[in-house]
Enzyme design. Structure first.
Site, mmCIF file in Angstrom:
data_model
loop_
_atom_site.group_PDB
_atom_site.id
_atom_site.type_symbol
_atom_site.label_atom_id
_atom_site.label_comp_id
_atom_site.label_asym_id
_atom_site.label_seq_id
_atom_site.Cartn_x
_atom_site.Cartn_y
_atom_site.Cartn_z
ATOM 1 N N LYS A 13 -1.114 -12.698 21.109
ATOM 2 C CA LYS A 13 -0.915 -11.408 20.776
ATOM 3 C C LYS A 13 -2.252 -10.720 20.320
ATOM 4 C CE LYS A 13 1.941 -12.480 17.515
ATOM 5 N NZ LYS A 13 1.916 -13.988 17.689
ATOM 6 N N ARG A 88 9.048 -8.475 12.998
ATOM 7 C CA ARG A 88 9.254 -10.077 13.200
ATOM 8 C C ARG A 88 10.600 -10.342 12.718
ATOM 9 N NH1 ARG A 88 3.690 -11.754 12.604
ATOM 10 N NH2 ARG A 88 3.429 -14.089 12.825
ATOM 11 N N ARG A 127 -8.620 -22.797 17.510
ATOM 12 C CA ARG A 127 -8.934 -21.338 17.312
ATOM 13 C C ARG A 127 -10.019 -21.019 15.952
ATOM 14 N NH1 ARG A 127 -4.388 -16.727 16.299
ATOM 15 N NH2 ARG A 127 -4.143 -18.094 14.174
ATOM 16 N N ARG A 160 -8.530 -20.098 10.230
ATOM 17 C CA ARG A 160 -7.476 -19.836 9.395
ATOM 18 C C ARG A 160 -6.773 -21.160 8.627
ATOM 19 N NH1 ARG A 160 -3.907 -15.561 12.479
ATOM 20 N NH2 ARG A 160 -2.242 -16.622 11.770
ATOM 21 N N ARG A 171 5.375 -22.255 11.477
ATOM 22 C CA ARG A 171 5.196 -20.858 11.925
ATOM 23 C C ARG A 171 6.057 -20.861 13.145
ATOM 24 N NH1 ARG A 171 -0.809 -20.528 12.350
ATOM 25 N NH2 ARG A 171 -0.439 -18.779 13.462
HETATM 26 P P1 AP5 Z 1 -4.292 -15.472 19.515
HETATM 27 O O1 AP5 Z 1 -4.508 -14.093 20.082
HETATM 28 O O2 AP5 Z 1 -4.977 -15.403 18.055
HETATM 29 O O3 AP5 Z 1 -2.625 -15.378 19.276
HETATM 30 P P2 AP5 Z 1 -1.761 -14.715 18.320
HETATM 31 O O4 AP5 Z 1 -0.411 -14.867 19.193
HETATM 32 O O5 AP5 Z 1 -2.333 -13.568 17.747
HETATM 33 O O6 AP5 Z 1 -1.371 -15.921 17.229
HETATM 34 P P3 AP5 Z 1 -1.462 -15.767 15.713
HETATM 35 O O7 AP5 Z 1 -1.426 -17.008 14.984
HETATM 36 O O8 AP5 Z 1 -2.507 -14.806 15.077
HETATM 37 O O9 AP5 Z 1 0.080 -15.190 15.365
HETATM 38 P P4 AP5 Z 1 1.005 -15.346 14.175
HETATM 39 O O10 AP5 Z 1 1.978 -14.396 14.644
HETATM 40 O O11 AP5 Z 1 1.479 -16.648 13.726
HETATM 41 O O12 AP5 Z 1 0.086 -14.793 13.127
HETATM 42 P P5 AP5 Z 1 -0.250 -13.388 12.298
HETATM 43 O O13 AP5 Z 1 -1.561 -13.390 11.741
HETATM 44 O O14 AP5 Z 1 0.614 -12.201 12.953
HETATM 45 O O15 AP5 Z 1 -4.626 -16.594 20.424
HETATM 46 C C1 AP5 Z 1 -4.413 -17.747 19.802
HETATM 47 C C2 AP5 Z 1 -5.705 -18.760 20.232
HETATM 48 O O16 AP5 Z 1 -5.439 -18.969 21.724
HETATM 49 C C3 AP5 Z 1 -7.047 -18.178 20.301
HETATM 50 O O17 AP5 Z 1 -7.890 -19.196 19.910
HETATM 51 C C4 AP5 Z 1 -7.330 -17.522 21.582
HETATM 52 O O18 AP5 Z 1 -8.719 -17.732 21.857
HETATM 53 C C5 AP5 Z 1 -6.612 -18.640 22.558
HETATM 54 N N1 AP5 Z 1 -5.969 -17.904 23.629
HETATM 55 C C6 AP5 Z 1 -5.437 -16.716 23.798
HETATM 56 N N2 AP5 Z 1 -4.756 -16.450 24.901
HETATM 57 C C7 AP5 Z 1 -5.044 -17.693 25.497
HETATM 58 C C8 AP5 Z 1 -4.787 -17.776 27.145
HETATM 59 N N3 AP5 Z 1 -4.240 -16.961 28.004
HETATM 60 N N4 AP5 Z 1 -5.279 -19.135 27.389
HETATM 61 C C9 AP5 Z 1 -6.167 -19.854 26.706
HETATM 62 N N5 AP5 Z 1 -6.250 -19.632 25.363
HETATM 63 C C10 AP5 Z 1 -5.691 -18.482 24.857
HETATM 64 O O19 AP5 Z 1 0.786 -13.890 10.867
HETATM 65 C C11 AP5 Z 1 0.261 -14.614 10.095
HETATM 66 C C12 AP5 Z 1 1.315 -14.738 8.785
HETATM 67 O O20 AP5 Z 1 1.322 -13.544 8.336
HETATM 68 C C13 AP5 Z 1 2.710 -15.312 9.276
HETATM 69 O O21 AP5 Z 1 3.006 -16.505 9.500
HETATM 70 C C14 AP5 Z 1 3.464 -14.608 8.103
HETATM 71 O O22 AP5 Z 1 3.403 -15.331 6.816
HETATM 72 C C15 AP5 Z 1 2.651 -13.205 7.637
HETATM 73 N N6 AP5 Z 1 3.267 -12.323 8.673
HETATM 74 C C16 AP5 Z 1 2.496 -11.120 9.507
HETATM 75 N N7 AP5 Z 1 3.337 -10.277 10.055
HETATM 76 C C17 AP5 Z 1 4.621 -10.621 9.388
HETATM 77 C C18 AP5 Z 1 5.746 -9.779 9.605
HETATM 78 N N8 AP5 Z 1 5.741 -8.902 10.269
HETATM 79 N N9 AP5 Z 1 6.630 -10.162 8.665
HETATM 80 C C19 AP5 Z 1 6.501 -11.156 7.665
HETATM 81 N N10 AP5 Z 1 5.464 -11.942 7.619
HETATM 82 C C20 AP5 Z 1 4.339 -11.497 8.414
#
Ligand code: AP5
Length: 213
Positions: A13, A88, A127, A160, A171
């Site tokens: 994402k 979410r 990552r 992270r 997660r």
């Molecule tokens: P990346 O693009 O970083 O993946 P992502 O989907 O953004 O993963 P996140 O871990 O950031 O998502 P998340 O939803 O768990 O975290 P968030 O920060 O929102 O790609 C991942 C890796 O793969 C990278 O190394 C990239 O280079 C590689 N890659 C990408 N595409 C690829 C491909 N096609 N092929 C190969 N490699 C690839 O949330 C973190 C925390 O915040 C949550 O756990 C929660 O506690 C809190 N939080 C955030 N939003 C909310 C909400 N709305 N409600 C409640 N809590 C929330």
């Protein structure tokens, strides 16, 4: 254009939202990045969110909703945005709709990026993220030109604390239980598109851009 990217942790994402926002000329809004920024600044919201995030649990709706509502009202979001990580839960989706309705706006597209669990674990384990501009890298799939340094802004790359195996498995479980109902919610509304997130980064990017066009 207002777009939501759904998908499990590591689906891509953040990677895709950053590139879509550049292609479409709209802002990238990541709930996770906003929370991490609050943590770095030591705000009350950041301090409260920290223990949830560290364990891989969702931060309570009442904290997140206000933060996003404020963010989408800033001038740079006037022409649209790619929302990454929000909503979410169905409660968050309903709150977003109500906030948009007050401004006579709607969400145009919701794209759900699917990736297998084995691949998610590999992606999150390797990552690295830029401390300055939040661009994600991967030690195998998306390697920076200079070790430990962001190609785009020269910022320092870090791992992270919620990318450790225990938090990652939490997660993924939390996504299945609390975010999967959103897929049905948006399917019933008729604006959900499915995108295969398993190809190369550029292939997924093309699929997403044509899916939201
Ligand atoms: P990346 O693009 O970083 O993946 P992502 O989907 O953004 O993963 P996140 O871990 O950031 O998502 P998340 O939803 O768990 O975290 P968030 O920060 O929102 O790609 C991942 C890796 O793969 C990278 O190394 C990239 O280079 C590689 N890659 C990408 N595409 C690829 C491909 N096609 N092929 C190969 N490699 C690839 O949330 C973190 C925390 O915040 C949550 O756990 C929660 O506690 C809190 N939080 C955030 N939003 C909310 C909400 N709305 N409600 C409640 N809590 C929330």
């Amino acid at each position: 254009m207002r777009i939501i990217l759904l998908g499990p942790p590591g689906a891509g994402k953040g990677t895709q939202a950053k590139s879509m926002s550049e292609s479409l000329g709209i802002v990238h809004i990541s709930s996770g990045d906003l929370l991490r920024d609050h943590q770095a600044r030591g705000t009350e919201l950041g301090n409260t969110a920290h223990s949830y995030m560290q364990q891989g649990l969702l931060v309570p709706d009442e904290l997140i909703i206000g933060m996003i509502e404020e963010r989408i009202q800033l001038p740079d979001a006037k022409n649209g945005y790619v929302l990454d990580g929000f909503p979410r839960t169905v409660e968050q989706a309903k709150a977003l709709e109500e906030a948009l309705e007050k401004q006579g706006e709607t969400i145009d597209r919701v794209a759900n990026i699917s990736v297998s669990e084995e691949e998610l674990i590999l992606r999150l384990g390797g990552r690295w993220i830029c401390r300055q501009c939040q661009k994600p890298y991967h030690e195998v799939n998306s390697v920076p030109r200079k070790h430990g340094v962001c190609d785009d802004c020269g910022g320092e790359l870090y791992q992270r604390e919620d990318d450790v195996p225990e938090a990652v498995s939490h997660r993924i479980k939390v996504f299945a239980e609390q975010t999967t109902p959103l897929i049905r919610y948006y399917t019933e509304k008729g604006n959900l598109v499915e995108v295969d997130g398993e190809g190369r980064i550029e292939e997924v990017r093309e699929s997403l851009l044509s899916a939201v066009a």
